[in-house]
Design a protein around this motif. Structure first.
Motif, PDB file in Angstrom:
ATOM      1  N   ARG A  26       0.817  -1.213   0.000  1.00 37.47           N
ATOM      2  CA  ARG A  26       0.000   0.000   0.000  1.00 37.47           C
ATOM      3  C   ARG A  26       0.850   1.262   0.000  1.00 37.47           C
ATOM      4  N   TYR A  27       1.881   1.306   0.829  1.00 39.78           N
ATOM      5  CA  TYR A  27       2.640   2.545   1.011  1.00 39.78           C
ATOM      6  C   TYR A  27       3.922   2.618   0.178  1.00 39.78           C
ATOM      7  N   CYS A  28       4.474   1.478  -0.206  1.00 37.99           N
ATOM      8  CA  CYS A  28       5.685   1.460  -1.044  1.00 37.99           C
ATOM      9  C   CYS A  28       5.485   0.455  -2.192  1.00 37.99           C
ATOM     10  N   PRO A  29       4.480   0.647  -3.029  1.00 37.45           N
ATOM     11  CA  PRO A  29       4.144  -0.359  -4.048  1.00 37.45           C
ATOM     12  C   PRO A  29       5.216  -0.561  -5.104  1.00 37.45           C
ATOM     13  N   ASP A  30       6.071   0.436  -5.316  1.00 38.68           N
ATOM     14  CA  ASP A  30       7.084   0.341  -6.378  1.00 38.68           C
ATOM     15  C   ASP A  30       8.458  -0.061  -5.857  1.00 38.68           C
ATOM     16  N   LEU A  31       8.538  -0.490  -4.608  1.00 35.85           N
ATOM     17  CA  LEU A  31       9.846  -0.741  -4.003  1.00 35.85           C
ATOM     18  C   LEU A  31      10.666  -1.760  -4.782  1.00 35.85           C
ATOM     19  N   PHE A  32      10.104  -2.923  -5.093  1.00 32.43           N
ATOM     20  CA  PHE A  32      10.874  -3.945  -5.791  1.00 32.43           C
ATOM     21  C   PHE A  32      11.159  -3.547  -7.238  1.00 32.43           C
ATOM     22  N   HIS A  33      10.245  -2.798  -7.834  1.00 31.93           N
ATOM     23  CA  HIS A  33      10.497  -2.261  -9.181  1.00 31.93           C
ATOM     24  C   HIS A  33      11.681  -1.300  -9.136  1.00 31.93           C
ATOM     25  N   ASP A  34      11.747  -0.489  -8.086  1.00 30.36           N
ATOM     26  CA  ASP A  34      12.854   0.465  -7.943  1.00 30.36           C
ATOM     27  C   ASP A  34      14.169  -0.252  -7.647  1.00 30.36           C
ATOM     28  N   PHE A  35      14.111  -1.352  -6.900  1.00 31.23           N
ATOM     29  CA  PHE A  35      15.313  -2.178  -6.701  1.00 31.23           C
ATOM     30  C   PHE A  35      15.831  -2.666  -8.058  1.00 31.23           C
ATOM     31  N   ALA A  36      14.902  -3.134  -8.882  1.00 28.49           N
ATOM     32  CA  ALA A  36      15.286  -3.676 -10.190  1.00 28.49           C
ATOM     33  C   ALA A  36      15.880  -2.608 -11.096  1.00 28.49           C
ATOM     34  N   PHE A  88       7.592 -13.373  -3.431  1.00 28.97           N
ATOM     35  CA  PHE A  88       7.436 -11.971  -3.024  1.00 28.97           C
ATOM     36  C   PHE A  88       8.109 -11.040  -4.028  1.00 28.97           C
ATOM     37  N   PHE A  89       9.283 -11.450  -4.538  1.00 27.10           N
ATOM     38  CA  PHE A  89       9.998 -10.621  -5.512  1.00 27.10           C
ATOM     39  C   PHE A  89       9.252 -10.555  -6.847  1.00 27.10           C
ATOM     40  N   GLY A  90       8.431 -11.585  -7.127  1.00 24.19           N
ATOM     41  CA  GLY A  90       7.810 -11.697  -8.450  1.00 24.19           C
ATOM     42  C   GLY A  90       8.778 -12.250  -9.472  1.00 24.19           C
ATOM     43  N   GLU A  91       9.726 -13.086  -9.022  1.00 21.24           N
ATOM     44  CA  GLU A  91      10.735 -13.677  -9.893  1.00 21.24           C
ATOM     45  C   GLU A  91      10.557 -15.195  -9.932  1.00 21.24           C
ATOM     46  N   SER A  92      11.046 -15.816 -11.018  1.00 23.82           N
ATOM     47  CA  SER A  92      11.008 -17.272 -11.132  1.00 23.82           C
ATOM     48  C   SER A  92      11.859 -17.882 -10.028  1.00 23.82           C
ATOM     49  N   ARG A  93      11.362 -18.962  -9.453  1.00 25.01           N
ATOM     50  CA  ARG A  93      12.045 -19.582  -8.324  1.00 25.01           C
ATOM     51  C   ARG A  93      13.380 -20.192  -8.739  1.00 25.01           C
ATOM     52  N   ARG A 117      18.479   6.983  -3.688  1.00 22.44           N
ATOM     53  CA  ARG A 117      17.374   7.389  -4.570  1.00 22.44           C
ATOM     54  C   ARG A 117      16.146   6.510  -4.360  1.00 22.44           C
ATOM     55  N   VAL A 118      16.364   5.215  -4.199  1.00 20.80           N
ATOM     56  CA  VAL A 118      15.238   4.308  -3.937  1.00 20.80           C
ATOM     57  C   VAL A 118      14.530   4.728  -2.653  1.00 20.80           C
ATOM     58  N   GLN A 119      15.310   4.970  -1.627  1.00 16.81           N
ATOM     59  CA  GLN A 119      14.757   5.361  -0.336  1.00 16.81           C
ATOM     60  C   GLN A 119      13.974   6.663  -0.442  1.00 16.81           C
ATOM     61  N   GLN A 120      14.546   7.665  -1.086  1.00 15.91           N
ATOM     62  CA  GLN A 120      13.906   8.972  -1.163  1.00 15.91           C
ATOM     63  C   GLN A 120      12.651   8.950  -2.027  1.00 15.91           C
ATOM     64  N   LYS A 121      12.618   8.057  -3.003  1.00 14.48           N
ATOM     65  CA  LYS A 121      11.403   7.942  -3.816  1.00 14.48           C
ATOM     66  C   LYS A 121      10.250   7.411  -2.973  1.00 14.48           C
ATOM     67  N   GLN A 122      10.532   6.445  -2.089  1.00 12.17           N
ATOM     68  CA  GLN A 122       9.470   5.923  -1.224  1.00 12.17           C
ATOM     69  C   GLN A 122       8.960   7.021  -0.300  1.00 12.17           C
ATOM     70  N   VAL A 123       9.877   7.809   0.252  1.00 12.53           N
ATOM     71  CA  VAL A 123       9.491   8.904   1.145  1.00 12.53           C
ATOM     72  C   VAL A 123       8.667   9.938   0.390  1.00 12.53           C
ATOM     73  N   TYR A 124       9.091  10.260  -0.838  1.00  8.27           N
ATOM     74  CA  TYR A 124       8.367  11.236  -1.650  1.00  8.27           C
ATOM     75  C   TYR A 124       6.927  10.790  -1.893  1.00  8.27           C
ATOM     76  N   GLN A 389      17.860   1.173   6.585  1.00  7.28           N
ATOM     77  CA  GLN A 389      16.910   2.284   6.657  1.00  7.28           C
ATOM     78  C   GLN A 389      15.645   1.990   5.843  1.00  7.28           C
ATOM     79  N   ILE A 390      15.816   1.395   4.671  1.00 11.91           N
ATOM     80  CA  ILE A 390      14.666   1.077   3.818  1.00 11.91           C
ATOM     81  C   ILE A 390      13.792   0.019   4.475  1.00 11.91           C
ATOM     82  N   ALA A 391      14.418  -1.054   4.984  1.00  9.71           N
ATOM     83  CA  ALA A 391      13.654  -2.122   5.631  1.00  9.71           C
ATOM     84  C   ALA A 391      12.960  -1.609   6.891  1.00  9.71           C
ATOM     85  N   ASP A 392      13.656  -0.783   7.664  1.00  9.38           N
ATOM     86  CA  ASP A 392      13.077  -0.284   8.912  1.00  9.38           C
ATOM     87  C   ASP A 392      11.912   0.655   8.641  1.00  9.38           C
TER      88      ASP A 392
END
Length: 442
Positions: A26-36, A88-93, A117-124, A389-392
């Protein structure tokens, strides 16, 4: 609440990682996309695991509160955990998740700015939601700035370590090596304080030479003031139009820090000790009739080297051993103080302690340990810190919007262990994709 009611509440959460995933979705829906989307530092021909797999594994290490890479490799070796995390990642096992050694080699090469940048995008995105607007003060976001150590010991781990010498001039003269970071955390709620920018403190040879004759306090102030300039630039570039109010301790009660705030059009409330800038105290005390409001006393327009600053003094009284004990606090601010806002400014200034309690103490003692050296490489150490920081941030959202909303009481030390245990549980499709339960989150 009775014990039976408490037990019923706890039974509501049959699968902690499911609820955590829902909050993240709900609050960080693009997190794994941003990791990628982070820039991969490796040669394409040698890649076995994608950026998403590497950083996703580190993310769930933080969610589970695992301190060491060796422990992570052991805990994440179970088939059920491997399968669930890939889902959870949405990747092939695959048969295995990345090994701790593989992850450290990756983090040694990954640019920390990618994770920032990933972190700040979630905050934004969280700011844009307006769900946290009530946490603002005078329509500004409270941003607490303070430094902490991520390592301290007799061993010099890498070239980025700072030095602190004891018993100077003696034959022994032991040396303590430490790694420091200047952290900026934004206040989203009373118990919701998340990182918005981090600046690692690394002195070069010229800095070390100039600081030789300084006291420990002056050396610390010099280091953190320089780091504040870099942190402020980073914060302004990432959030150029964000209304910010800086909260800081007395170490930052200096003209350079206040000038930077003014240049960036940020308000500030900085803890002040009389010895920090004696001229301000002298002028304050010379004014015979100070304005008061409740437990607050204040004076506006005090001159400090050609610039104007306002000062608030606040006191509280407690009875200890039958005697009344009075404690005083002082702050410098650019906000014009009035009878209506004096105590409110003091209350906002005291929230600086949240970076210690809900910030550093939490990450050192309750939800993992940011002082544990997961790598001796300077770059990897920075990336480990940023991933924490991101996980917390996500874990705080889970605690705030699920546990607290549903009145589920848990000891801090049990939150991570329950999440780790549920990582190996049987997951339904809704657990994997994290569709949020609106009634539980609202």
């Amino acid at each position: 609440m009775s014990r039976e009611q408490d037990r019923i509440k706890q039974r509501m959460e049959a699968n902690p990682i499911e609820e955590c995933n829902k909050v993240r979705q709900r609050y960080c829906p693009d997190l794994f996309h941003d990791f990628a989307a982070t820039k991969d530092p490796r040669h394409l021909s040698y890649i076995d695991y994608s950026n998403k797999e590497m950083l996703g594994t580190m993310f769930y290490k933080g969610i589970a509160g695992i301190e060491s890479m060796q422990s992570m490799t052991y805990e994440f070796n179970r088939e059920e955990v491997v399968g669930n995390l890939y889902d959870f990642f949405g990747e092939s096992r695959k048969d295995y998740l990345p090994h701790g050694v593989t992850l450290n080699e990756y983090l040694e090469r990954l640019e920390p700015s990618e994770l920032q940048r990933v972190q700040q995008k979630q905050v934004y995105e969280m700011i844009r939601r307006k769900s946290f607007d009530d946490a603002r003060f005078m329509k500004k976001w409270l941003v607490i700035v303070d430094g902490t150590q991520t390592y301290s010991g007799s061993r010099r781990l890498n070239e980025g370590c700072l030095e602190r010498r004891h018993r100077k001039g003696t034959e022994e003269e032991p040396v303590n090596y430490h790694c420091d970071v200047l952290e900026a955390k934004i206040v989203f709620g009373e118990s919701l304080i998340v990182s918005i920018a981090s600046e690692f403190i690394e002195n070069d040879g010229e800095d070390a030479e100039s600081q030789k004759g300084m006291s420990e306090e002056k050396r610390k102030q010099d280091c953190e003031t320089k780091a504040f300039k870099r942190l402020a630039k980073k914060l302004k570039e990432a959030f150029p139009r964000l209304g910010i109010m800086i909260l800081a301790d007395s170490l930052y009660a200096s003209k350079p820090v206040m000038d930077i705030c003014r240049e960036n059009k940020w308000d500030f409330i900085i803890r002040y000790k009389s010895g920090s800038i004696p001229s301000i105290t002298e002028e304050y005390e010379k004014i015979p009739e100070k304005e008061t409001a409740g437990h607050a006393e204040f004076v506006n327009e005090i001159d400090h080297n050609g610039t104007i600053v306002n000062m608030v003094r606040y006191w509280e009284e407690k009875v200890e051993k039958g005697e009344i004990v009075r404690t005083e606090f002082q702050w410098l601010t650019n906000i014009r103080v009035t009878k209506k806002n004096a105590e409110k400014i003091a209350s906002a200034g005291r929230k600086r302690w949240k970076i210690e309690n809900e910030g550093f103490n939490r990450q050192k003692n309750w939800q993992g340990d940011i002082t544990h050296a997961c790598s001796h490489n300077a770059n990897a150490m920075k990336n480990h810190y940023l991933m924490t920081q991101i996980a917390d941030m996500v874990k705080q959202l889970y605690e705030w919007f699920y546990l607290k909303k549903n009145e589920i009481k848990k000891k801090q030390k049990n939150i991570s262990s329950d999440l780790l245990k549920s990582l190996g549980g049987h997951q339904q499709p809704e657990d994997i994709y994290g569709e949020p339960n609106e009634s539980a989150l609202n």
